[in-house]
Design a protein around this motif. Structure first.
Motif, mmCIF file in Angstrom:
data_model
loop_
_atom_site.group_PDB
_atom_site.id
_atom_site.type_symbol
_atom_site.label_atom_id
_atom_site.label_comp_id
_atom_site.label_asym_id
_atom_site.label_seq_id
_atom_site.Cartn_x
_atom_site.Cartn_y
_atom_site.Cartn_z
ATOM 1 N N GLU A 7 6.923 -1.783 13.122
ATOM 2 C CA GLU A 7 6.115 -0.748 13.773
ATOM 3 C C GLU A 7 6.367 0.602 13.123
ATOM 4 O O GLU A 7 7.455 1.172 13.231
ATOM 5 N N ASN A 8 5.344 1.087 12.412
ATOM 6 C CA ASN A 8 5.358 2.423 11.807
ATOM 7 C C ASN A 8 6.575 2.667 10.919
ATOM 8 O O ASN A 8 7.199 3.731 10.956
ATOM 9 N N LEU A 9 6.905 1.667 10.106
ATOM 10 C CA LEU A 9 8.054 1.809 9.219
ATOM 11 C C LEU A 9 7.772 2.831 8.123
ATOM 12 O O LEU A 9 6.645 2.944 7.622
ATOM 13 N N ALA A 10 8.815 3.551 7.740
ATOM 14 C CA ALA A 10 8.754 4.438 6.586
ATOM 15 C C ALA A 10 9.977 4.188 5.727
ATOM 16 O O ALA A 10 11.063 3.896 6.231
ATOM 17 N N ALA A 11 9.782 4.282 4.425
ATOM 18 C CA ALA A 11 10.887 4.169 3.469
ATOM 19 C C ALA A 11 10.808 5.360 2.536
ATOM 20 O O ALA A 11 9.856 5.493 1.760
ATOM 21 N N VAL A 12 11.785 6.236 2.628
ATOM 22 C CA VAL A 12 11.839 7.439 1.794
ATOM 23 C C VAL A 12 13.215 7.488 1.145
ATOM 24 O O VAL A 12 14.235 7.443 1.840
ATOM 25 N N PHE A 13 13.231 7.554 -0.177
ATOM 26 C CA PHE A 13 14.481 7.636 -0.923
ATOM 27 C C PHE A 13 14.487 8.958 -1.685
ATOM 28 O O PHE A 13 13.796 9.087 -2.700
ATOM 29 N N GLY A 14 15.227 9.940 -1.175
ATOM 30 C CA GLY A 14 15.221 11.275 -1.778
ATOM 31 C C GLY A 14 13.848 11.893 -1.637
ATOM 32 O O GLY A 14 13.336 12.062 -0.523
ATOM 33 N N THR A 15 13.214 12.184 -2.759
ATOM 34 C CA THR A 15 11.863 12.759 -2.730
ATOM 35 C C THR A 15 10.787 11.695 -2.910
ATOM 36 O O THR A 15 9.596 12.016 -2.901
ATOM 37 N N HIS A 16 11.211 10.444 -3.058
ATOM 38 C CA HIS A 16 10.248 9.367 -3.304
ATOM 39 C C HIS A 16 9.872 8.670 -2.002
ATOM 40 O O HIS A 16 10.722 8.098 -1.329
ATOM 41 N N ARG A 17 8.603 8.738 -1.641
ATOM 42 C CA ARG A 17 8.093 8.044 -0.457
ATOM 43 C C ARG A 17 7.499 6.719 -0.906
ATOM 44 O O ARG A 17 6.514 6.678 -1.627
ATOM 45 N N VAL A 18 8.128 5.622 -0.495
ATOM 46 C CA VAL A 18 7.636 4.286 -0.862
ATOM 47 C C VAL A 18 6.451 3.922 0.017
ATOM 48 O O VAL A 18 5.407 3.487 -0.470
ATOM 49 N N PHE A 19 6.605 4.062 1.341
ATOM 50 C CA PHE A 19 5.515 3.839 2.288
ATOM 51 C C PHE A 19 5.863 4.525 3.590
ATOM 52 O O PHE A 19 7.013 4.910 3.837
ATOM 53 N N GLY A 214 -1.081 -2.132 -1.518
ATOM 54 C CA GLY A 214 -1.494 -1.307 -2.636
ATOM 55 C C GLY A 214 -0.294 -0.647 -3.294
ATOM 56 O O GLY A 214 0.820 -0.677 -2.767
ATOM 57 N N LYS A 215 -0.526 -0.030 -4.426
ATOM 58 C CA LYS A 215 0.549 0.628 -5.160
ATOM 59 C C LYS A 215 1.187 1.732 -4.330
ATOM 60 O O LYS A 215 2.373 2.046 -4.504
ATOM 61 N N ASP A 216 0.419 2.321 -3.408
ATOM 62 C CA ASP A 216 0.943 3.403 -2.574
ATOM 63 C C ASP A 216 1.707 2.900 -1.355
ATOM 64 O O ASP A 216 2.122 3.687 -0.503
ATOM 65 N N GLY A 217 1.906 1.578 -1.249
ATOM 66 C CA GLY A 217 2.647 1.020 -0.124
ATOM 67 C C GLY A 217 1.817 0.739 1.106
ATOM 68 O O GLY A 217 2.338 0.264 2.112
#
Length: 368
Positions: A7-19, A214-217
């Motif tokens: 549910e509404n997962l986000a993955a952010v590593f430093g300045t990189h937002r995966v999804f 998609g490539k943008d997650g």
């Protein structure tokens, strides 16, 4: 067994937002494949379900249990989630026998030797390795080593099996054999499977449902294999699930032409599509097998630039106007009937049907 809810997962590593805002339900007892290009975040999704990664936001449920939540600071450790994980490199210990590899999770759980032996032999039988318990990995084929990894994941009787590109390192014949084994295993055990891959053929063969990333997650489409293959939502999904022709077209004198060609297309085109063609907003799309080839006649004309024999099929790269189109024939039929075209030969093409996709929705990502 159990379902899995993200549910509404986000993955952010430093300045990189995966999804972010990633929401998905994997149903109890189904084989669900998450399919997407390299770097889209599909393995990160799997690692969050496994507990190897903490979500930056959102929640993960296995059955009714909340196992990860960034806001509520919940993180159930991997070993308490009742999951089995299989990676592409097998990760079997070379100094341990088949039995010793498979029994290891039960030793960690401190099961009695008698109970552990019963469950190990059961898991080994489930993956058709009975009689090989005392062999070492070096004495096994690649497919057999992958079965050892599957048995080790199964021996704890997990609710969920997470498979991350487990067939990548196998040759073509073993990949085909193992994908049927995995599907048969899921049917026999009823375990819920998340299969993460970029291999479209495997996903189509084993899945009850497929999710395309998609490539943008983002999740571009979810559906059963037949529906998602035959009725893709957009050009990216159409392209990602198989070889695709994207054909630029133009309107001239009220007719629709392949760009640079003299003959107009003779296919049914809706008024709405014609209007979008006139504005230059869409391209035509089809699969290579959706084109009939003839020497004389045809709805449009082209020249064979290259011919490639691929066993059961013959693939042609045909120049039509300013465009190269890929078409194919069944080899046995074409050679038997003398319909094989030579390089440099003129030919006619007739399209069974054309789909119309936004140019903007295809972009570079669809060709990746």
């Amino acid at each position: 067994m159990a379902d899995v809810r993200l549910e509404n997962l986000a993955a952010v590593f430093g300045t990189h937002r995966v999804f972010e805002g990633f929401t998905l339900t994997i149903r109890d007892g189904e084989c669900f494949s998450l399919l997407g290009p390299s770097g889209c975040g599909k393995s990160v999704v799997m690692r969050m379900i496994a507990g190897f990664e903490h979500p930056s936001a959102g929640e993960v449920f296995i059955g009714d249990q909340l196992v990860s939540s960034a806001a509520k600071k919940v993180h159930v450790p991997t070993e308490s989630r009742n999951i089995g994980v299989v990676f592409q490199d097998y990760a079997v210990w070379p100094h341990k026998t088949v039995f010793e590899n498979v029994v290891y999770p039960l030793q960690i759980q401190k099961l009695s030797p008698a109970e552990a032996r019963t469950r190990v032999l059961e898991a080994i039988a489930q993956v058709h390795l009975t009689g090989l318990e005392d062999r070492y990995p070096s004495q096994l084929s690649g497919g057999q080593q992958q079965r050892v990894a599957l048995a080790r994941a199964l021996v704890s009787r997990p609710k969920i099996m997470l498979l991350d590109e487990p067939l990548t390192n196998l040759d073509a014949n073993l990949r085909e054999e193992m994908r049927f084994e995995i599907k048969d295993l899921q049917r026999r055990t009823g375990v819920t499977i998340l299969y993460v891959t970029h291999d479209q053929e495997v996903a189509l063969a084993i899945s009850d449902r497929i999710g395309i990333m998609g490539k943008d997650g983002s999740l571009r489409q979810i559906g059963d294999p037949h529906a998602i293959y035959t009725d893709p939502d957009d050009g990216f999904v159409f392209n990602f699930l198989g070889v695709a022709n994207f054909i630029p077209v133009e309107r001239r004198n009220g007719a629709v032409h392949i760009q640079g060609s003299e003959l107009p297309l003779r296919v049914e085109i809706s008024p709405a599509a014609r209007e979008r063609i006139a504005k230059g907003e869409v391209v035509a799309a089809c699969r290579p097998f959706e084109i009939d080839l003839v020497r004389d006649g045809g709805a449009t004309r082209g020249v064979v630039r290259r011919r490639v024999f691929l066993g059961p099929i013959v693939t042609y790269f045909i120049t039509v106007g300013a465009v190269e189109i890929r078409a194919q024939q069944e080899a046995a039929e074409a050679f038997r009937d003398g319909r094989v075209l030579e390089e440099g030969e003129a030919c006619g093409l007739t399209f069974h049907a054309l789909r119309w996709y936004d140019k903007a929705g295809i972009g570079k990502e669809a060709g990746s």
